[in-house]
Design a protein around this motif. Structure first.
Motif, PDB file in Angstrom:
ATOM      1  N   THR A  24      23.677  47.253  36.527  1.00 11.12           N
ATOM      2  CA  THR A  24      23.255  45.877  36.303  1.00 11.12           C
ATOM      3  C   THR A  24      24.531  45.048  36.200  1.00 11.12           C
ATOM      4  OG1 THR A  24      21.278  46.603  35.116  1.00 11.12           O
ATOM      5  CG2 THR A  24      21.975  44.324  34.783  1.00 11.12           C
ATOM      6  N   CYS A  25      24.655  44.070  37.075  1.00 10.34           N
ATOM      7  CA  CYS A  25      25.930  43.353  37.196  1.00 10.34           C
ATOM      8  C   CYS A  25      25.722  41.941  37.698  1.00 10.34           C
ATOM      9  CB  CYS A  25      26.862  44.109  38.147  1.00 10.34           C
ATOM     10  SG  CYS A  25      26.220  44.239  39.836  1.00 10.34           S
ATOM     11  N   SER A  26      26.772  41.142  37.560  1.00 11.59           N
ATOM     12  CA  SER A  26      26.859  39.849  38.233  1.00 11.59           C
ATOM     13  C   SER A  26      28.124  39.874  39.077  1.00 11.59           C
ATOM     14  CB  SER A  26      26.897  38.694  37.238  1.00 11.59           C
ATOM     15  OG  SER A  26      28.057  38.771  36.432  1.00 11.59           O
ATOM     16  N   VAL A  27      28.137  39.086  40.149  1.00 14.26           N
ATOM     17  CA  VAL A  27      29.242  39.138  41.100  1.00 14.26           C
ATOM     18  C   VAL A  27      29.682  37.720  41.448  1.00 14.26           C
ATOM     19  CG1 VAL A  27      30.003  39.972  43.355  1.00 14.26           C
ATOM     20  CG2 VAL A  27      28.279  41.261  42.073  1.00 14.26           C
ATOM     21  N   THR A  28      30.989  37.502  41.428  1.00 18.72           N
ATOM     22  CA  THR A  28      31.536  36.206  41.819  1.00 18.72           C
ATOM     23  C   THR A  28      32.625  36.421  42.873  1.00 18.72           C
ATOM     24  OG1 THR A  28      31.103  35.268  39.634  1.00 18.72           O
ATOM     25  CG2 THR A  28      32.670  34.098  41.048  1.00 18.72           C
ATOM     26  N   VAL A  49      34.865  44.951  33.755  1.00 15.01           N
ATOM     27  CA  VAL A  49      34.967  44.008  34.877  1.00 15.01           C
ATOM     28  C   VAL A  49      35.791  44.653  35.991  1.00 15.01           C
ATOM     29  CG1 VAL A  49      35.821  41.770  35.646  1.00 15.01           C
ATOM     30  CG2 VAL A  49      34.772  41.988  33.381  1.00 15.01           C
ATOM     31  N   TRP A  50      35.235  44.645  37.223  1.00  9.62           N
ATOM     32  CA  TRP A  50      35.976  45.095  38.389  1.00  9.62           C
ATOM     33  C   TRP A  50      36.553  43.857  39.075  1.00  9.62           C
ATOM     34  CZ3 TRP A  50      32.437  49.009  41.462  1.00  9.62           C
ATOM     35  CH2 TRP A  50      32.047  50.056  40.603  1.00  9.62           C
ATOM     36  N   LEU A  61      36.959  39.397  44.579  1.00  9.61           N
ATOM     37  CA  LEU A  61      35.588  39.750  44.240  1.00  9.61           C
ATOM     38  C   LEU A  61      35.608  40.242  42.789  1.00  9.61           C
ATOM     39  CD1 LEU A  61      32.815  39.910  45.744  1.00  9.61           C
ATOM     40  CD2 LEU A  61      33.276  42.347  46.048  1.00  9.61           C
ATOM     41  N   ARG A  62      34.864  39.572  41.929  1.00 13.71           N
ATOM     42  CA  ARG A  62      34.852  39.932  40.504  1.00 13.71           C
ATOM     43  C   ARG A  62      33.448  40.388  40.128  1.00 13.71           C
ATOM     44  NH1 ARG A  62      34.530  38.005  35.152  1.00 13.71           N
ATOM     45  NH2 ARG A  62      36.375  38.525  33.884  1.00 13.71           N
ATOM     46  N   MET A  87      41.512  47.503  43.740  1.00 15.98           N
ATOM     47  CA  MET A  87      40.513  47.280  42.703  1.00 15.98           C
ATOM     48  C   MET A  87      41.083  47.660  41.340  1.00 15.98           C
ATOM     49  SD  MET A  87      36.573  48.638  42.398  1.00 15.98           S
ATOM     50  CE  MET A  87      36.880  50.159  41.502  1.00 15.98           C
ATOM     51  N   ARG A  88      40.880  46.779  40.389  1.00 10.20           N
ATOM     52  CA  ARG A  88      41.329  47.038  39.025  1.00 10.20           C
ATOM     53  C   ARG A  88      40.138  46.930  38.091  1.00 10.20           C
ATOM     54  NH1 ARG A  88      42.731  43.403  35.230  1.00 10.20           N
ATOM     55  NH2 ARG A  88      42.815  41.742  36.812  1.00 10.20           N
ATOM     56  N   VAL A  89      39.980  47.894  37.195  1.00  8.58           N
ATOM     57  CA  VAL A  89      38.912  47.886  36.205  1.00  8.58           C
ATOM     58  C   VAL A  89      39.508  47.455  34.874  1.00  8.58           C
ATOM     59  CG1 VAL A  89      37.151  49.238  35.017  1.00  8.58           C
ATOM     60  CG2 VAL A  89      37.687  49.728  37.414  1.00  8.58           C
ATOM     61  N   GLY A  90      38.946  46.389  34.292  1.00  6.06           N
ATOM     62  CA  GLY A  90      39.502  45.857  33.055  1.00  6.06           C
ATOM     63  C   GLY A  90      38.445  45.528  32.024  1.00  6.06           C
ATOM     64  N   GLU A  91      38.917  45.044  30.896  1.00  2.00           N
ATOM     65  CA  GLU A  91      38.033  44.656  29.796  1.00  2.00           C
ATOM     66  C   GLU A  91      37.458  43.256  30.058  1.00  2.00           C
ATOM     67  OE1 GLU A  91      37.185  46.545  27.206  1.00  2.00           O
ATOM     68  OE2 GLU A  91      38.386  48.192  28.051  1.00  2.00           O
ATOM     69  N   PRO A  92      36.257  43.001  29.585  1.00  2.00           N
ATOM     70  CA  PRO A  92      35.667  41.665  29.760  1.00  2.00           C
ATOM     71  C   PRO A  92      36.314  40.642  28.821  1.00  2.00           C
ATOM     72  CG  PRO A  92      34.221  43.035  28.430  1.00  2.00           C
ATOM     73  CD  PRO A  92      35.337  43.923  28.892  1.00  2.00           C
ATOM     74  N   GLU A  93      36.188  39.375  29.182  1.00  2.00           N
ATOM     75  CA  GLU A  93      36.583  38.302  28.287  1.00  2.00           C
ATOM     76  C   GLU A  93      35.667  38.310  27.053  1.00  2.00           C
ATOM     77  OE1 GLU A  93      39.146  36.342  28.719  1.00  2.00           O
ATOM     78  OE2 GLU A  93      39.668  37.134  30.721  1.00  2.00           O
ATOM     79  N   PRO A  94      36.142  37.743  25.922  1.00  5.63           N
ATOM     80  CA  PRO A  94      35.323  37.763  24.688  1.00  5.63           C
ATOM     81  C   PRO A  94      33.914  37.207  24.879  1.00  5.63           C
ATOM     82  CG  PRO A  94      37.551  37.076  24.176  1.00  5.63           C
ATOM     83  CD  PRO A  94      37.469  37.159  25.682  1.00  5.63           C
ATOM     84  N   ASP A  95      33.799  36.083  25.619  1.00  4.62           N
ATOM     85  CA  ASP A  95      32.467  35.514  25.816  1.00  4.62           C
ATOM     86  C   ASP A  95      31.602  36.412  26.688  1.00  4.62           C
ATOM     87  OD1 ASP A  95      34.159  34.978  27.968  1.00  4.62           O
ATOM     88  OD2 ASP A  95      33.014  33.208  28.574  1.00  4.62           O
TER      89      ASP A  95
END
Length: 230
Positions: free
Chosen positions: A7-11, A73-74, A85-86, A56-64
């Motif tokens: 389950t994701c959102s993509v920008t 977050v990819w 592509l985020r 591709m880098r896998v990281g932590e999400p922003e606080p919000d």
């Protein structure tokens, strides 16, 4: 190849900006570096993608984002442009990797070269009294698929999988040149294809060109006449 259902959102940002709202999707990460986002509809076409070369880098999400339920977050960055592509992952449902090995590539069946070879071997399909002279007979504007000898003289055959007006025009140009050769003239034209569009047939017949429809399966010996309804 890595297959992830999440389950994701993509920008996407780059030449334009596009956003896919939160939903469950298939994410494909290929060995060549490409990343594709698929839904359960739309046939083969991905909703969004990043072509290689890319990283591709896998990281932590922003606080919000984290407070909204995003767990990781990819960020997929194109190497030769600013395209990004985020992909924000909310829930990971499936994650697997598979070694596919080297793909041998697509082998096309029923292409024009196959039809040409089969018709050359079965030249009698043009009618009684026909004999093959050669395949790929050269002319100043390109080779004629088949040059044969018929009861009334030489025959030039243009082969197509699907016969349209462009094919008739091509054969017309060949015939104009061939009929200038006193050693060949008169040269009859035959437009042969698995399917011939009505407009192409009308134009061909108006120019004195004979149309022949070829049954590729029958020519290959794979057609079972006993199983036909008609």
């Amino acid at each position: 190849m890595r297959l992830v259902i999440a389950t994701c959102s993509v920008t996407y940002t780059g030449r334009l900006t596009a956003h896919l709202a939160q939903a469950t999707r298939l994410l494909m990460v290929k060995a060549d570096g490409s990343v594709l986002v698929h839904s359960d509809g739309g046939s083969y076409k991905p909703l969004n993608w990043m072509s290689p070369p890319a990283t591709m880098r896998v990281g932590e999400p922003e606080p919000d984002e984290a407070s909204a339920g995003v767990t990781e977050v990819w960020t997929v960055q194109a190497t030769k442009s600013d395209d990004t592509l985020r992909i924000a992952i909310f829930t990971l449902h499936h994650d697997s990797s598979h070694e596919l090995g080297t793909d041998p590539g697509l082998v096309k069946d029923g292409v024009e070269s196959d039809l040409q070879r089969l018709l050359a071997e079965q030249i009698e399909r043009l009618g009684d009294g026909h004999a093959l002279i050669r395949r790929e007979h050269p002319t100043p504007i390109g080779p004629v698929d088949i040059l044969a000898r018929g009861p009334a003289g030489h025959v030039a055959v243009e082969l197509k999988r699907r016969g349209d007006i462009d094919g008739v025009e091509q054969l017309t140009r060949y015939l104009d040149l061939l009929n200038r050769d006193p050693l060949l003239a008169p040269v009859e034209g035959v437009f042969a294809a698995q399917q011939i569009k009505p407009q192409a047939r009308t134009l061909a017949e108006d120019r004195g060109i004979r149309c022949v429809v070829l049954d590729y399966e029958e020519m290959r010996g794979l057609d079972d006449a006993d199983s036909r309804l008609f």
